[in-house]
Design an enzyme around this catalytic site. Structure first.
Site, PDB file in Angstrom:
ATOM      1  N   GLU A  11      46.966 -11.742 -62.775  1.00 40.81           N
ATOM      2  CA  GLU A  11      48.279 -11.343 -62.244  1.00 40.81           C
ATOM      3  C   GLU A  11      49.045 -10.546 -63.296  1.00 40.81           C
ATOM      4  OE1 GLU A  11      50.376 -14.651 -60.485  1.00 40.81           O
ATOM      5  OE2 GLU A  11      48.547 -15.462 -59.579  1.00 40.81           O
TER       6      GLU A  11
ATOM      7  N   GLU B 191      48.255 -23.253 -60.574  1.00 42.98           N
ATOM      8  CA  GLU B 191      49.412 -23.780 -61.310  1.00 42.98           C
ATOM      9  C   GLU B 191      49.566 -25.304 -61.238  1.00 42.98           C
ATOM     10  OE1 GLU B 191      52.789 -21.525 -59.961  1.00 42.98           O
ATOM     11  OE2 GLU B 191      51.965 -19.639 -60.688  1.00 42.98           O
TER      12      GLU B 191
HETATM   13  C1  XIL Z   1      54.664 -14.231 -56.019  1.00 42.22           C
HETATM   14  C2  XIL Z   1      54.744 -13.024 -55.131  1.00 42.22           C
HETATM   15  O1  XIL Z   1      54.507 -11.878 -55.903  1.00 42.22           O
HETATM   16  C3  XIL Z   1      56.105 -12.931 -54.481  1.00 42.22           C
HETATM   17  O2  XIL Z   1      56.122 -11.881 -53.533  1.00 42.22           O
HETATM   18  C4  XIL Z   1      56.451 -14.262 -53.804  1.00 42.22           C
HETATM   19  O3  XIL Z   1      57.772 -14.202 -53.304  1.00 42.22           O
HETATM   20  C5  XIL Z   1      56.313 -15.393 -54.761  1.00 42.22           C
HETATM   21  O4  XIL Z   1      55.028 -15.385 -55.313  1.00 42.22           O
HETATM   22  N1  XIL Z   1      52.090 -16.845 -59.601  1.00 42.22           N
HETATM   23  C6  XIL Z   1      51.259 -16.681 -58.519  1.00 42.22           C
HETATM   24  C7  XIL Z   1      51.599 -15.688 -57.463  1.00 42.22           C
HETATM   25  O5  XIL Z   1      50.162 -17.266 -58.484  1.00 42.22           O
HETATM   26  O6  XIL Z   1      51.145 -16.085 -56.208  1.00 42.22           O
HETATM   27  C8  XIL Z   1      53.094 -15.424 -57.416  1.00 42.22           C
HETATM   28  O7  XIL Z   1      53.324 -14.377 -56.480  1.00 42.22           O
HETATM   29  C9  XIL Z   1      53.599 -15.089 -58.787  1.00 42.22           C
HETATM   30  C10 XIL Z   1      53.364 -16.221 -59.757  1.00 42.22           C
END
Ligand code: XIL
Length: 712
Positions: A614, A500
């Site tokens: 994701e 990101e």
């Molecule tokens: C999220 C997790 O799912 C949560 O449990 C945590 O509180 C915050 O992060 N983008 C990403 C992930 O790359 O690492 C994130 O995961 C969601 C958004």
């Protein structure tokens, strides 16, 4: 027929109780045996299953039929276009255990003009089929008929003996599938049906039993049942009963109760209302019409229950009209997700498929989630435990245990491990950015960063300097990457090296302290933190793949172009980058086909692999859309409509659309990872995944599997 208007119960049978077959696992070496009679070379069916050529028959001969013959009701007509006939027996050696035998028949001989012209008997492991008539069973010529027989093998041999009566016995194919412990322990009862029924997943339903009171009825078989994968489960019912019960071992189960309103005497909600109690869970004033949203629509009530006295029980209470039920399924919790095809098999010719695993799963505290993961996934990402804040909370303290458990769980189950993530603005402790002495301030970085006072992670608080300088931060980054990547060297297939780093407009994320401090506000140095992260990750594990990962690449062309610029920059410096992860946190109306295709094709054009890293689809339709973790909170994850049939239908449609694009671009897509395993583990709340809060596959699961079947 108005027979179910009866308020008084006709006692059809006295209380029927039976003992569920003991849940003995078949021997581990048992695999499915598939024999294609009359074929002399191996054959692969539309599910990718391999059939062995003809063998094991004693006596008789083989024949091929016209290859253009259309076989009605056959998913794989080829299975029916050759046969073995006039044999005395079939046998093969298989390990002792319980199996489901499926015998494939079709009447394709032009010398047979109707029922009664070919009649034979056969015996499968003690189960006698007398006066068997293919024409009659299949309902005509050139129609597939599959006989399903649960059998037990005790002497290392599976055997069918045939007895000739009129004309010759004939058979087209034989399939012998071992029953797993989970299969055997699941109880499936088809109300109102008097012979065993095999559903579209190959699960065997026992005929009607266990009801006290009431009667049964068949519905018109041509009624179309909306929302049912197996309409046959809804076309007969037991009604006006007082109870249902069966003996099952103590333990936790998911009970699924199948209902549909198919009675022509009911014209709207409120005309059939009854109450029932499933193992202490009360359902008051239950109205099938209302629940299903109309007549001839499937409704399945899912209830997690516990059995403590060896008996599973439902008590029904009359209210308006009669209680009615179509089928009952009682699934041991350990069998979560076991009765559907494994996603990793379904997608094996396309890409790795997996999920983000949380700590509960890998530490053994959510065994049902683990059961889904083991069965369905070929790849996994740690949802949190490899992030800086969790694995490296203090300058000299690494917390390996949770991430080690994750890697060990994956290795034990032959699941490919993805490392997530090394450099990110979120879930990174404040000490990483803090200067060691107040003298490092002021500098250019401090001013920019201070003005933004970023927050770290969901609960994290920002701080106001002093900030680390460029060299300090680079050295911390180098130490972290070398240590973490080095610790898992050879065990992680690929790392999300930088996560990101882009803003929505495609320039680097201006609020990031990585950019501000290492970039020192100079355009020449803006990519320095990314460049060094990739360099050091490669030093620490030269064989690991390295990825850039971000969200909204599928919804913002500008942001996607920003990712392309990062790839090009790294390549121009001669650095390794293997792939770009499109996070794909979607919603019921996004991404668009065009946006997702743009992202896949433009990223792939730079010569890297593309992965969906994701995947989830938000069911809530209002409020925040993106994946910035600081925006995801209790309020934004609340979704009242998540479970509604309409929502689940839209979810299934969106998943089907996304997967059809992924299959279309399979040469560029190497992995698809869901962000979570089942709905209760999703960070965005609602109902965004393929398995529901009771670990059961949803409509969206079937939709995704169907996309592959359509592609074959
Ligand atoms: C999220 C997790 O799912 C949560 O449990 C945590 O509180 C915050 O992060 N983008 C990403 C992930 O790359 O690492 C994130 O995961 C969601 C958004």
């Amino acid at each position: 027929m108005k027979s179910n208007k009866l308020y008084y119960v006709i006692l059809l049978s006295s209380t029927v109780l039976w003992f569920a077959a003991s849940a003995t696992a078949s021997e581990p070496s048992a695999t499915t045996v598939r024999i294609k009679a009359g074929l002399f070379e191996p054959y692969t069916d539309s599910n990718g299953n391999l059939w062995q050529p003809e063998k094991g028959f004693e006596g008789g001969a083989t024949i091929d039929r016209d290859p253009y013959l259309a076989i009605e009701g056959a998913k794989d007509p080829n299975l029916f276009l050759s046969e073995h006939y006039a044999m005395d027996s079939f046998s093969c050696k298989i390990p002792n255990g319980k199996y489901i035998a499926k015998l494939y028949f079709a009447e394709t001989f032009e010398g047979i003009y109707g029922p009664g012209e070919r009649v034979f008997s056969f015996n499968v492991q003690g189960h006698e089929f007398k006066d068997f008539d293919i024409w009659e069973k299949a309902g005509g010529a050139n129609r597939a008929y599959i006989e399903t027989v649960p059998v037990e093998v005790t002497n290392g041999e599976f055997r069918i003996t045939f007895t000739t009566q009129i004309e010759n016995p004939a058979i087209n194919a034989i399939e012998i599938t071992p029953q797993t412990a989970a299969d055997t322990a699941t109880v499936r009862i088809k109300a109102g049906m008097f012979e065993p029924y095999t559903d579209s997943n190959g699960n065997l339903w026992q005929p009607e039993k266990g009801f006290e009171g009431g009667s049964t009825i068949d519905r018109d078989p041509s009624i179309v049942i909306e929302g049912a994968k197996d309409p046959n489960l809804f076309l007969s019912e037991h009604y006006a009963m007082d109870s249902f019960s069966c003996k099952i071992p103590n333990g936790k189960y998911i009970a699924k109760l199948y209902f549909v309103e198919t009675y022509e005497g009911i014209y709207g909600p409120g005309e059939r209302v009854f109450s029932y109690n499933v193992q202490g869970h009360e359902f008051k004033d239950f109205d099938i019409w209302e629940k299903a949203g109309g007549p001839n629509r499937a409704y399945i009530e899912t209830v997690p229950v516990e059995v403590t006295n060896g008996e599973f029980r439902i008590d029904f209470t009359f209210n308006i009209e009669n209680p009615a039920i179509n089928a009952i399924e009682i699934i041991p919790q350990a069998a979560a997700g076991q009765s559907v095809p494994a996603l990793k098999d379904v997608f094996k010719d396309y890409f790795l498929i997996g999920g983000a695993f949380n700590r509960r799963l890998v530490m053994g505290r959510d065994p049902n989630a683990a059961a889904i993961a083991e069965k369905h996934f070929s790849t996994a990402t740690a949802e949190n435990d490899m992030k800086w804040q969790l694995i490296h909370p203090e300058p000299n303290q690494y917390n390996w245990e949770p991430a080690d458990s994750f890697v060990e769980f994956a290795e034990k189950n032959k699941i490919v491990v993805i490392g997530h993530t090394l450099v990110w603005h979120a879930q990174t402790p404040n000490w990483v950015f803090r200067g060691t002495s107040p003298t490092t301030s002021p500098n250019a970085a401090t001013e920019t960063a201070d003005a933004n006072t970023p927050r770290f992670g969901r609960r994290g608080r920002g701080f106001r300097g002093p900030y680390a300088n460029r060299e300090e931060l680079l050295q911390r980054m180098r130490g972290h990457i070398h240590t973490v990547v080095g610790h898992y060297k050879g065990r992680v297939k690929g790392w999300d090296v930088v996560n990101e780093a882009l803003d929505e407009n495609g320039t680097l994320r201006s609020r990031s302290l990585w950019l501000q401090i290492i970039g020192e506000g100079s355009e020449d140095k803006q990519y320095d933190f990314i460049e060094n992260a990739f360099r050091w990750a490669h030093e620490a594990d030269p064989n690991a793949e390295l990825y850039y990962n971000d969200y909204n690449l599928d919804t913002s062309k500008a942001k996607c172009d920003g990712a392309v610029a990062i790839v090009k920059y790294l390549k121009s410096k001669g650095l390794r980058i293997d792939g770009v992860g499109i996070q794909l946190h979607g919603g019921l109306t996004y991404p668009s086909v065009e946006g997702l295709e743009y992202a896949i094709t433009t990223l792939a054009a730079t010569g890297v692999k593309v992965m969906i890293t994701e995947l989830d689809i938000r069911t809530r339709t209002r409020g925040y859309r993106g994946a910035d973790i600081s925006q995801v909170n209790r309020q934004s994850t609340n979704d009242q409509n998540a479970a509604a049939a309409e929502t689940q239908k839209k979810l299934a449609e969106k998943y089907a659309e996304i997967f059809s694009i992924l299959l279309k671009h399979k040469k560029d897509v190497s992995r698809v990872t869901f962000w979570g395993v089942y709905d209760a583990t999703s960070w965005i709340g609602g109902s965004p995944l393929l398995f529901d809060r009771n670990y059961q596959p949803k409509q969206a699961f079937d939709a995704v599997v169907n996309v592959v079947q359509a592609d074959k």
